[in-house]
Design a protein around this motif. Structure first.
Motif, short mmCIF file in Angstrom:
data_model
loop_
_atom_site.label_atom_id
_atom_site.label_comp_id
_atom_site.label_asym_id
_atom_site.label_seq_id
_atom_site.Cartn_x
_atom_site.Cartn_y
_atom_site.Cartn_z
N LEU A 340 0.83 -1.21 0.00
CA LEU A 340 0.00 0.00 0.00
C LEU A 340 0.86 1.25 0.00
O LEU A 340 0.52 2.26 -0.61
N ALA A 341 2.01 1.19 0.69
CA ALA A 341 2.90 2.34 0.74
C ALA A 341 3.56 2.57 -0.62
O ALA A 341 3.52 3.67 -1.16
N THR A 342 4.13 1.51 -1.22
CA THR A 342 4.86 1.69 -2.48
C THR A 342 3.91 1.92 -3.66
O THR A 342 4.30 2.48 -4.67
N ARG A 343 2.66 1.52 -3.49
CA ARG A 343 1.64 1.70 -4.53
C ARG A 343 1.50 3.18 -4.92
O ARG A 343 1.10 3.50 -6.04
N LEU A 344 1.83 4.06 -3.97
CA LEU A 344 1.74 5.51 -4.22
C LEU A 344 2.46 5.91 -5.50
O LEU A 344 2.01 6.78 -6.24
N PHE A 345 3.60 5.25 -5.76
CA PHE A 345 4.45 5.68 -6.87
C PHE A 345 3.90 5.27 -8.23
O PHE A 345 4.45 5.63 -9.25
N VAL A 346 2.78 4.51 -8.23
CA VAL A 346 2.14 4.21 -9.50
C VAL A 346 1.48 5.48 -10.03
O VAL A 346 1.54 5.79 -11.21
N ASP A 347 0.87 6.24 -9.13
CA ASP A 347 0.12 7.43 -9.55
C ASP A 347 0.85 8.75 -9.26
O ASP A 347 0.49 9.79 -9.79
N TYR A 348 1.85 8.70 -8.39
CA TYR A 348 2.55 9.94 -8.03
C TYR A 348 4.05 9.73 -8.18
O TYR A 348 4.54 8.61 -8.22
N ARG A 349 4.78 10.85 -8.28
CA ARG A 349 6.22 10.72 -8.17
C ARG A 349 6.71 11.81 -7.20
O ARG A 349 5.99 12.78 -6.94
N ILE A 350 7.90 11.61 -6.71
CA ILE A 350 8.47 12.61 -5.80
C ILE A 350 9.34 13.54 -6.61
O ILE A 350 10.19 13.11 -7.39
N ARG A 351 9.07 14.83 -6.48
CA ARG A 351 9.87 15.82 -7.19
C ARG A 351 10.71 16.55 -6.14
O ARG A 351 10.18 17.14 -5.22
#
Lengths: 363, 307
Positions: A340-351
Motif C-alpha cells: 500500500l505504501a509503495t503503490r503511491l508511486f504508480v500514480d505519483y512521483r516525488i519531485r
C-alpha cells in the motif's frame, strides 16, 4: 507547494511502479522473516527455504498450495470487481459462511442422494446464499446510502453466529455425540480429488474459470467499463448516465456470489461437512490478495498463488521447525502494508526541489 | 435475585470498560475523517504487551501504559501509510489489523495460558459502603472509573475547546481546515496516535484486569464491536457511553442465560450488538440531513493538500 520533496501526480500511470510495488512488498516480507528467524536463533536462509522453496519441494506440498489458492483466488476476483468501482465489500468472510450453509443444506437433508447434479446444485445454492447476504448491504447502500464497509463488517459477525446456532442445533449430526458439526457429506456431494491421496480438488478450476470471466468482464465488457468509471470518476459516470445503484448491486452481487461459492468449495472440499470453523480468515486475506494483485484479474491469479505459498510455507515451518503459525499472519500484514505504501508511486512521483541560488550572492 | 442483579450490574461495568475506552479513541480518529479498521489488531497487541509487562514487573499500571504505547506505535504504521503514502484507509486498516493480530500471537507465544494476580480494586470512599449497590458499583478496578472520566473529558474537549473545534473541522471539511492554515495531516496523525493508545489500553485492560491471563485471540472480536459502537452512538460521546454499557450488558446476559438454563440460543444475544448497529446505521442514513448532522463528512476519504 513547499518543502524539499513534493508529491506530484503523474500524467499517466507508471508501468514500472505497478511491477515494483509487489516486488518491494515481497522483499520487505523476506526482510521481516529473516529478522524474526534471527531473533529466535535460526538462520534467515532457513526462513526463505520454508516459506518460499519448501512449498514447491514436493507434489503434495504443491497440491496444498493449490488447495489454499482456490478460495483466495475465487473470493479476490469477486471483491476486486467491487473495489474497482469503489464499493468496499469487507464482508466476504460472512458471505462465505452463508454460502457454505446454503450449499450444505442439500447433502445434509438428502444425505443418500447420489445424483451427479447434487454438487452443481450446491454450488448454485452457495452462490445464491452469498449473494443474498451481500444483498442486505447492497439494499441498504442503494436505498438508504448506508455505509457498506460498516454493514458488511457487522454482517460477518452475524453470519458466524448463525453458523454456530445451526451447527449446534438444527443442522447438527444427530449421531455425532453432540459435536457442533453436520453429518459427513456423501461422495457425490464433494469435489472430486485431482490426484488421489492428496486434498487438492477440482474446485481450483472454478477459480481459474472465474478468473477468465473476470478478465473478460473487466477488460472487454461495457458493464465492466461502466463500473470502472463509477469508481475512478464518479462525477463523469453520473454525467454519462451510468447508474450508481447498478454499480452497487453488481459489485456486491458478484463479490457475494464468489465468496458463497468459495464457502461451498470448503465444505464440499477439504472439510467434507459443515462445522464451526470454515475458513482461516480467507474472507479477510482475499482483501489482501485483491490489493496485492493490483485489482487486476491476472495480477490476482499471481497474488493468490503467492499468498497460498506463504500459507503452506507457514504450515511447513510450524510442523518442521516449530515456528509460530502467527508468522504467516505477520507476513500477510507486512506484505499489504508495504504494498500500500509503495503503490503511491504508480500514480505519483516525488519531485525534489533544490534551493535556488540567491541573486547577488554569486559575484 | 438481588445477588444476580448485582452480579449483572457489576459485570456489565467491567465488560463495558474496554469497549468504552476503545470507542472513545476511535471516535477521536473518526472525528478527523479517518476510518481506522485496525482496532482489533491494536487491541490485541496492547493486550499482549500489557500482559507481558504486568507478568514480568508485577505492575498493572505499567501494563496498561505499555499496552497503550504498543497500540500507539502500531497505529503510527497506519498513520504513515494513509497520510504519508495516501493509501486507501479501508485496505490500510485491514492490513495493520492483520499485522497486529500476528504480532500479538508471536510475542505472547511463550506466555500462553499463564495468569497474573487480578488488579487491586478501588473502593470509592463513602459510596462503596452504600447498602446493596455500593460494593457492586463503587468497588471496581480503577480503569472502570477512569473510562467514565475520559468520556466526560472527551465530551468537554469537543464541545468547549478550540483544538476540539479544529479536530471536528478537519473531519467535516479538510480542505477548508487546510486553507485556514491548519495542518490536516498532523491533526489526523495526532488523532490516530491517540486512538491507537486508547485501543492498546483497552486491550491491556482485558488481559491485566478483566481476565488476568494470556490466551491468543482473547480480544475475541471486541475491536469490531468498538467500531460498531462508534457508529451505533452516531459519533456522540454520550450515546457511545450508553451504547458501551448496553453492549456490555448483552455479553453478561448471555453468560447468565446460559448459567440459568434459559431456553434462548446464546448466538441470538451475541449477534444483537451487530444487528442493532446495522439498524441504527440504516435509520441514521435514511435521512440525509441527519447523516450530515452526525457522521463526519470526509470519513474514509484520502486528503492530499496538492489536489
Amino acid at each position: 507547494v513547499r518543502g524539499f520533496a513534493n508529491l506530484e501526480p503523474r500524467l499517466s500511470r507508471s508501468g514500472k511502479a505497478i511491477v515494483v510495488a509487489p516486488v518491494a512488498a515481497v522483499i520487505a516480507a523476506v526482510l521481516v522473516l529473516s529478522i524474526a528467524f534471527l531473533a529466535i536463533g535460526r538462520s534467515p536462509v532457513e526462513a526463505v527455504y520454508y516459506f518460499f522453496i519448501a512449498p514447491f519441494a514436493s507434489v503434495s506440498n504443491l497440491g496444498e498450495v493449490l488447495l489454499d489458492m482456490s478460495p483466495l483466488l475465487l473470493i479476490a476476483q469477486g471483491l476486486a470487481i467491487g473495489f474497482r468501482a469503489r464499493i468496499w465489500n469487507i464482508g466476504a468472510e460472512g458471505q462465505l459462511v452463508i454460502g457454505a450453509i446454503a450449499g450444505s443444506l442439500l447433502p445434509i437433508y438428502l444425505n443418500s442422494a447420489s445424483s451427479p447434479l447434487i454438487l452443481p446444485a450446491m454450488v448454485v445454492l452457495g452462490g445464491v446464499g452469498g449473494m443474498s447476504w451481500a444483498g442486505i448491504a447492497a439494499f441498504l447502500r442503494a436505498q438508504l446510502n448506508t455505509n457498506e464497509v460498516l454493514v458488511t463488517l457487522m454482517l460477518n459477525s452475524v453470519a458466524y453466529q448463525i453458523l454456530y446456532f445451526l451447527v449446534s442445533g438444527p443442522l447438527r449430526d444427530p449421531h455425532g455425540f453432540n459435536f457442533p458439526q453436520s453429518v459427513q457429506f456423501q461422495d457425490a456431494a464433494t469435489f472430486p480429488l485431482l490426484i488421489s491421496g492428496m486434498r487438492v480438488n477440482a474446485s481450483i478450476f472454478i477459480g481459474l474459470g472465474v478468473s477468465v470471466l473476470a478478465w473478460l468482464f473487466v477488460h472487454r465488457s461495457f458493464l465492466g467499463f461502466k463500473l470502472r468509471v463509477c469508481g475512478a470518476a464518479p462525477m463523469a459516470a453520473r454525467y454519462a448516465g451510468f447508474s450508481q445503484t447498478q454499480a452497487i448491486w453488481i459489485s456486491l452481487m458478484i463479490g457475494g456470489c464468489a465468496a458463497g461459492i468459495a464457502g461451498v468449495s470448503e465444505v464440499a472440499g477439504p472439510l467434507g461437512q459443515l462445522q464451526r470453523v470454515l475458513s482461516p480468515g480467507y474472507g479477510y486475506s482475499a482483501i489482501v490478495v485483491a490489493f496485492l494483485g493490483a485489482l487486476d484479474p491476472l495480477g490476482i491469479v499471481l497474488s493468490s498463488f503467492l499468498m497460498a505459498v506463504i500459507y503452506v510455507g507457514g504450515d511447513l515451518a510450524q510442523t518442521s521447525a516449530g515456528v509460530s503459525y502467527a508468522m504467516t499472519t505477520v507476513l500477510l500484514g507486512v506484505l499489504l502494508v508495504t504494498y500500500l505504501a509503495t503503490r503511491l508511486f504508480v500514480d505519483y512521483r516525488i519531485r525534489f526541489r533544490w534551493p535556488e541560488p540567491r541573486r547577488g550572492t554569486v559575484a | 435475585m438481588n445477588a444476580t442483579l448485582l452480579f449483572v450490574l457489576s459485570s456489565t461495568l467491567v465488560a463495558a470498560t474496554p469497549l468504552l475506552i476503545g470507542a472513545l479513541g476511535e471516535l477521536a480518529v473518526e472525528k478527523t475523517g479517518v476510518l481506522n479498521l485496525s482496532i482489533e489488531g491494536l487491541m490485541a497487541i496492547g493486550a499482549a504487551i500489557g500482559f507481558i509487562t504486568t507478568h514480568d514487573t508485577g505492575s498493572h499500571w505499567l501494563g496498561l501504559l505499555t499496552g497503550g504505547v504498543a497500540g500507539l506505535l502500531l497505529s503510527l504504521v497506519f498513520a504513515g501509510i494513509i497520510l504519508g503514502f495516501l493509501a486507501n484507509q479501508v485496505a490500510a486498516g485491514i492490513a495493520v489489523g492483520i499485522l497486529g493480530l500476528g504480532l500479538s500471537a508471536m510475542v505472547g507465544r511463550s506466555y500462553e495460558s499463564q495468569s497474573i494476580p487480578a488488579m487491586a480494586h478501588w473502593a470509592i470512599p463513602g459510596l462503596s459502603t452504600l447498602p446493596v449497590v455500593g460494593p457492586a458499583l463503587f468497588a471496581q478496578s480503577p480503569p472502570v472509573y477512569l473510562a467514565v472520566l475520559l468520556a466526560v473529558g472527551e465530551a468537554l474537549f469537543f464541545r468547549f475547546t478550540r483544538l476540539g473545534l479544529v479536530v471536528r473541522a478537519t473531519g467535516e471539511a479538510p480542505n477548508a481546515a487546510h486553507a485556514l492554515g491548519y495542518d490536516v495531516r498532523l491533526i489526523r496523525a495526532g488523532a490516530i496516535a491517540f486512538g491507537g493508545f486508547l485501543a492498546g489500553v483497552a486491550g491491556a485492560f482485558i488481559s491485566v484486569a478483566y481476565t488476568p491471563l494470556w490466551a491468543d485471540g482473547m480480544v475475541a472480536g471486541r475491536g469490531w464491536i468498538v467500531i460498531a459502537l462508534v457508529v451505533f452512538g452516531s459519533w456522540r460521546v454520550g450515546r457511545i457511553v450508553a451504547g458501551a454499557y448496553l453492549f456490555g450488558a448483552v455479553g453478561i446476559l448471555e453468560l447468565l442465560f446460559q448459567a440459568e438454563g434459559v431456553q434462548l440460543p446464546s448466538q441470538l444475544l451475541s449477534s444483537l450488538p451487530y444487528v442493532a448497529t446495522i439498524i441504527a446505521l440504516a435509520l441514521l442514513s435514511m435521512d440525509r440531513r441527519r447523516v450530515r448532522l452526525n457522521a463526519p463528512v470526509s470519513l474514509g476519504l484520502t486528503f492530499w493538500a496538492g489536489q
